[in-house]
Design a protein around this motif. Structure first.
Motif, PDB file in Angstrom:
ATOM      1  N   VAL A  27      25.964  41.727  28.694  1.00 30.38           N
ATOM      2  CA  VAL A  27      27.176  41.225  29.341  1.00 30.38           C
ATOM      3  C   VAL A  27      27.113  39.707  29.484  1.00 30.38           C
ATOM      4  N   LYS A  28      25.961  39.196  29.893  1.00 35.53           N
ATOM      5  CA  LYS A  28      25.791  37.730  30.015  1.00 35.53           C
ATOM      6  C   LYS A  28      26.004  37.049  28.665  1.00 35.53           C
ATOM      7  N   LYS A  29      25.494  37.682  27.616  1.00 31.65           N
ATOM      8  CA  LYS A  29      25.671  37.122  26.272  1.00 31.65           C
ATOM      9  C   LYS A  29      27.145  37.065  25.907  1.00 31.65           C
ATOM     10  N   ASP A  30      27.890  38.115  26.260  1.00 33.19           N
ATOM     11  CA  ASP A  30      29.334  38.123  26.017  1.00 33.19           C
ATOM     12  C   ASP A  30      30.003  36.969  26.764  1.00 33.19           C
ATOM     13  N   ILE A  31      29.674  36.828  28.034  1.00 37.42           N
ATOM     14  CA  ILE A  31      30.315  35.795  28.856  1.00 37.42           C
ATOM     15  C   ILE A  31      29.990  34.401  28.330  1.00 37.42           C
ATOM     16  N   GLU A  32      28.744  34.213  27.895  1.00 40.66           N
ATOM     17  CA  GLU A  32      28.346  32.912  27.346  1.00 40.66           C
ATOM     18  C   GLU A  32      29.101  32.585  26.063  1.00 40.66           C
ATOM     19  N   SER A  33      29.583  33.620  25.379  1.00 40.93           N
ATOM     20  CA  SER A  33      30.322  33.391  24.129  1.00 40.93           C
ATOM     21  C   SER A  33      31.785  33.038  24.381  1.00 40.93           C
ATOM     22  N   PHE A  34      32.272  33.243  25.610  1.00 43.52           N
ATOM     23  CA  PHE A  34      33.652  32.882  25.930  1.00 43.52           C
ATOM     24  C   PHE A  34      33.807  31.369  25.928  1.00 43.52           C
ATOM     25  N   ASN A  35      34.966  30.900  25.528  1.00 48.22           N
ATOM     26  CA  ASN A  35      35.305  29.505  25.794  1.00 48.22           C
ATOM     27  C   ASN A  35      35.448  29.305  27.294  1.00 48.22           C
ATOM     28  N   LYS A  36      35.382  28.070  27.732  1.00 49.19           N
ATOM     29  CA  LYS A  36      35.706  27.752  29.118  1.00 49.19           C
ATOM     30  C   LYS A  36      37.150  28.178  29.367  1.00 49.19           C
ATOM     31  N   PRO A  37      37.468  28.796  30.535  1.00 50.84           N
ATOM     32  CA  PRO A  37      38.845  29.235  30.782  1.00 50.84           C
ATOM     33  C   PRO A  37      39.864  28.138  30.504  1.00 50.84           C
ATOM     34  N   GLY A  38      40.939  28.497  29.810  1.00 51.11           N
ATOM     35  CA  GLY A  38      41.928  27.496  29.447  1.00 51.11           C
ATOM     36  C   GLY A  38      43.286  28.113  29.170  1.00 51.11           C
ATOM     37  N   SER A  39      44.113  27.391  28.439  1.00 55.48           N
ATOM     38  CA  SER A  39      45.486  27.805  28.174  1.00 55.48           C
ATOM     39  C   SER A  39      45.543  28.904  27.120  1.00 55.48           C
ATOM     40  N   PRO A  40      46.491  29.864  27.245  1.00 57.32           N
ATOM     41  CA  PRO A  40      46.669  30.868  26.190  1.00 57.32           C
ATOM     42  C   PRO A  40      47.227  30.281  24.898  1.00 57.32           C
ATOM     43  N   GLU A  41      47.730  29.061  24.961  1.00 59.97           N
ATOM     44  CA  GLU A  41      48.183  28.396  23.743  1.00 59.97           C
ATOM     45  C   GLU A  41      47.026  28.250  22.754  1.00 59.97           C
ATOM     46  N   ASP A  42      45.804  28.010  23.275  1.00 56.31           N
ATOM     47  CA  ASP A  42      44.603  27.990  22.452  1.00 56.31           C
ATOM     48  C   ASP A  42      44.159  29.435  22.254  1.00 56.31           C
ATOM     49  N   MET A  43      44.421  29.981  21.086  1.00 60.59           N
ATOM     50  CA  MET A  43      44.199  31.408  20.877  1.00 60.59           C
ATOM     51  C   MET A  43      42.746  31.782  20.670  1.00 60.59           C
ATOM     52  N   SER A  44      41.836  30.819  20.816  1.00 61.01           N
ATOM     53  CA  SER A  44      40.409  31.158  20.831  1.00 61.01           C
ATOM     54  C   SER A  44      39.936  31.486  22.241  1.00 61.01           C
ATOM     55  N   ASN A  45      40.819  31.348  23.222  1.00 62.25           N
ATOM     56  CA  ASN A  45      40.440  31.627  24.612  1.00 62.25           C
ATOM     57  C   ASN A  45      40.542  33.113  24.923  1.00 62.25           C
ATOM     58  N   PHE A  46      39.490  33.667  25.490  1.00 61.80           N
ATOM     59  CA  PHE A  46      39.500  35.047  25.970  1.00 61.80           C
ATOM     60  C   PHE A  46      39.931  35.098  27.437  1.00 61.80           C
ATOM     61  N   ILE A  47      39.666  34.004  28.178  1.00 63.31           N
ATOM     62  CA  ILE A  47      39.970  33.930  29.605  1.00 63.31           C
ATOM     63  C   ILE A  47      40.926  32.762  29.856  1.00 63.31           C
ATOM     64  N   THR A  48      41.962  33.029  30.652  1.00 66.06           N
ATOM     65  CA  THR A  48      42.873  31.956  31.039  1.00 66.06           C
ATOM     66  C   THR A  48      42.871  31.838  32.569  1.00 66.06           C
ATOM     67  N   ALA A  49      44.033  31.685  33.185  1.00 66.67           N
ATOM     68  CA  ALA A  49      44.105  31.426  34.626  1.00 66.67           C
ATOM     69  C   ALA A  49      44.503  32.668  35.400  1.00 66.67           C
ATOM     70  N   VAL A  50      44.129  32.693  36.697  1.00 66.69           N
ATOM     71  CA  VAL A  50      44.677  33.721  37.589  1.00 66.69           C
ATOM     72  C   VAL A  50      46.068  33.272  38.016  1.00 66.69           C
ATOM     73  N   ILE A  51      46.822  34.172  38.604  1.00 67.68           N
ATOM     74  CA  ILE A  51      48.277  34.026  38.680  1.00 67.68           C
ATOM     75  C   ILE A  51      48.766  32.870  39.555  1.00 67.68           C
ATOM     76  N   HIS A  52      48.112  32.606  40.696  1.00 68.92           N
ATOM     77  CA  HIS A  52      48.593  31.532  41.570  1.00 68.92           C
ATOM     78  C   HIS A  52      47.486  31.072  42.509  1.00 68.92           C
ATOM     79  N   GLU A  53      47.779  30.074  43.314  1.00 69.92           N
ATOM     80  CA  GLU A  53      46.761  29.461  44.170  1.00 69.92           C
ATOM     81  C   GLU A  53      46.228  30.445  45.204  1.00 69.92           C
ATOM     82  N   GLY A  54      47.091  31.321  45.720  1.00 68.88           N
ATOM     83  CA  GLY A  54      46.629  32.303  46.699  1.00 68.88           C
ATOM     84  C   GLY A  54      45.565  33.217  46.125  1.00 68.88           C
ATOM     85  N   ALA A  55      45.777  33.681  44.885  1.00 68.41           N
ATOM     86  CA  ALA A  55      44.789  34.528  44.225  1.00 68.41           C
ATOM     87  C   ALA A  55      43.506  33.749  43.970  1.00 68.41           C
ATOM     88  N   PHE A  56      43.646  32.501  43.539  1.00 71.13           N
ATOM     89  CA  PHE A  56      42.487  31.643  43.280  1.00 71.13           C
ATOM     90  C   PHE A  56      41.653  31.479  44.545  1.00 71.13           C
TER      91      PHE A  56
END
Length: 542
Positions: free
Chosen positions: A347-376
């Motif tokens: 699992v750690k190896k998988d996470i290390e292979s993710f890009n840093k969280p970013g915009s979905p416009e960059d389609m190499s991203n597996f992780i983007t943002a949570v929905i709003h500041e309250g959730a954050f």
């Protein structure tokens, strides 16, 4: 009146497009994304034929770039909600009397519009509004919504075809009437498909609907409205309002014509709604239908026989796709001591292979943002707590940043306490908590899984031992409405895995099945006797 027994087109699941580099669909959705991202859309209330702009607005911004405003939506006052209800009721008779095949045609056309000219629009809108990757947007806002519309038409025809037996001289038939009044649909931010299905499924069965989308999903909800309008849905069948949820809900639930609620959201809100409906029960003309799908604290349990790589993939996909913001997301995991380290390393190896969280416009991203500041802020608080607690440690992730977007790193918490707070509390984010059990305690751990959570939405067991699978299937029968064997606990497909859970997870009315549609009709039995008796006396009296 109908003039034939009609067969609807056979429903099949919409194929998922790949959006591979160089594909036409990839270029089209990116172009539409840029148009929306650089635009400024003005979203009105939709009441009957009117598009009402109240002048009191709130901005809409992508969660992954919250300083960029892509539009605004207009807020309803109580008078607008009352007007929407009145308009629903004024539209009810004509819509309810429309033959079912005409209603079916509207929603079948809506499905084809989403599959074709609106596909890039609804996907791009979902990428912006909910910060979904293109894959998550495609399987949600395009494919799942198309499937809901097509399969529900097929289920509707099957329901109408379910008829009682008749005896000699008697014809028995059942008609499935829409409910008397209006349906109140409250939809969540996380699935565009759910936002479209909750009002559409009730409307398909001949009901009129007051729809309140989530404030965080209005951008993509606007595309749903556009699709329904182009498909020919008559004005007033689905009226759409935004604004103060307490005010809108009170106005709706205070109406004597309130006939039912179709809800997806938090458990606490649903429980409060149920209480409000109960307190108003003497007001209503009929007993309202209450249908809700709420939260989950969904589990993965691995047997010692499970293959570590398969368990790791189930955790990575189940916990971190769409930043864990699925009602079905894996958020508590039980691993056997004999293979736990190997699984967690993978699992750690998988996470290390993710890009840093970013915009979905960059389609190499597996992780983007949570929905709003309250959730954050909520997620950051639990991560910080895990960093300081003696009975927990963060073994992957644990960082967060909201300077540009609401980015939370995929985080794995390891705890020695099976009742640790993040093993029990729904977080709704990319945070998963792991407890390691002694291999010999497999059966005891199954009992622990069942007793830990108030929820009962989804869960998964991974094992190559069929006896262990059978034991888990039996022991965990009440704690997951959708139970997965050797798979992640997410990704229910309409027509294949009807979705819903019990306990605090909802009424388990199974979206994506005829069971859900049956909640939006009131059957009427008609018995017709061809030659009526003319003497009251039965033979036993002679």
């Amino acid at each position: 009146m109908g003039k034939g027994f009609f067969h609807v087109p056979t429903a099949i699941n919409e194929p998922i497009k790949s959006y591979a580099p160089g594909s036409s669909e990839r270029e089209e959705v990116l172009q539409q994304y840029h148009t929306y991202f650089n635009g400024n859309i003005d979203v009105p209330l939709y009441i009957g034929s009117k598009e009402i702009k109240t002048g009191k607005t709130k901005p809409m911004s992508p969660p992954h770039d919250h300083k960029n405003v892509v539009g605004q939506y207009h807020l309803a006052e109580s008078k607008h909600v009352s007007e929407a209800i009145e308009n629903c009721l004024a539209s009810r008779t004509a819509w309810a009397d429309l033959t079912w095949e005409q209603r079916a045609a509207i929603f079948l056309k809506a499905a084809d519009l989403i599959a074709g000219p609106y596909r890039a629009k609804i996907n791009a809108a979902t990428m912006i509004a909910q910060s979904k990757t293109i894959h998550q947007a495609e399987i949600d806002s395009a494919c799942e919504l198309i499937d809901f519309l097509r399969f529900n038409v097929e289920y509707m025809s099957q329901i109408y075809g379910e008829q009682p037996e008749s005896s000699e001289g008697v014809w028995n038939r059942v008609e499935y009437r829409p409910l008397e009044g209006f349906i109140y649909a409250i939809t969540p931010f996380n699935f565009t498909a759910i936002a479209g299905n909750l009002p559409a499924s009730a409307a398909m069965m001949g009901n009129v609907v007051l729809w309140k989308p989530s404030d965080s999903q209005i951008f993509s909800a606007k595309v749903i409205v556009d699709v329904f309008k182009e498909a020919g849905l008559p004005d007033g069948v689905i009226n759409v309002v935004y604004g103060d949820p307490v005010m809108i809900t009170k106005t709706a639930l205070d109406s004597p014509d309130f006939a039912g609620i179709h809800f997806t959201g938090s458990t606490k809100v649903f429980q409060d709604l149920w209480k409000q409906i109960g307190n108003n029960i003497h007001t209503y003309k009929t007993y309202p239908r209450i249908v809700g799908e709420t939260g989950g604290k969904d589990f993965i349990i691995a047997h010692p026989s499970a293959k570590p790589q398969q368990v790791a993939t189930a955790i990575t996909r189940g916990a971190f796709e769409f930043q864990g913001q699925k009602c079905s997301a894996a958020s508590r995991v039980y691993l056997p001591k004999s293979t736990a380290n190997e699984i967690l390393d993978l699992v750690k190896k998988d996470i290390e292979s993710f890009n840093k969280p970013g915009s979905p416009e960059d389609m190499s991203n597996f992780i983007t943002a949570v929905i709003h500041e309250g959730a954050f802020d909520k997620l950051a608080k639990y991560i910080d707590q895990a960093k300081s607690d003696q009975n927990a440690e963060i073994i992957a992730g644990g960082n967060y940043d909201k300077s540009k977007g609401y980015f939370i790193e995929p985080t794995v918490i390891l705890t020695t306490d099976p009742k640790y707070t993040t093993m029990e509390t729904e977080l709704f984010g990319p945070v998963v908590t792991v407890y390691i059990y002694e291999d010999k305690n497999w059966s005891k751990t199954l009992k622990l899984v069942d007793e830990t959570s108030i929820y009962a939405l989804t869960g998964a067991v991974l094992s190559t031992d069929r006896y262990a699978i059978t034991e888990a299937t039996q022991a965990l029968q009440n704690c997951a409405g959708n139970f997965y064997i050797n798979d992640k606990p997410t990704g229910a497909v309409v027509g294949q895995q009807p979705f819903g859970g019990a306990r605090a997870s909802g009424t388990n009315d199974k979206a994506g099945s005829s069971q859900n549609l049956l909640r939006w009709v009131s059957p009427r039995l008609i018995k017709e006797t061809f030659v009526s008796p003319e003497n009251y006396r039965y033979p036993f009296l002679d």
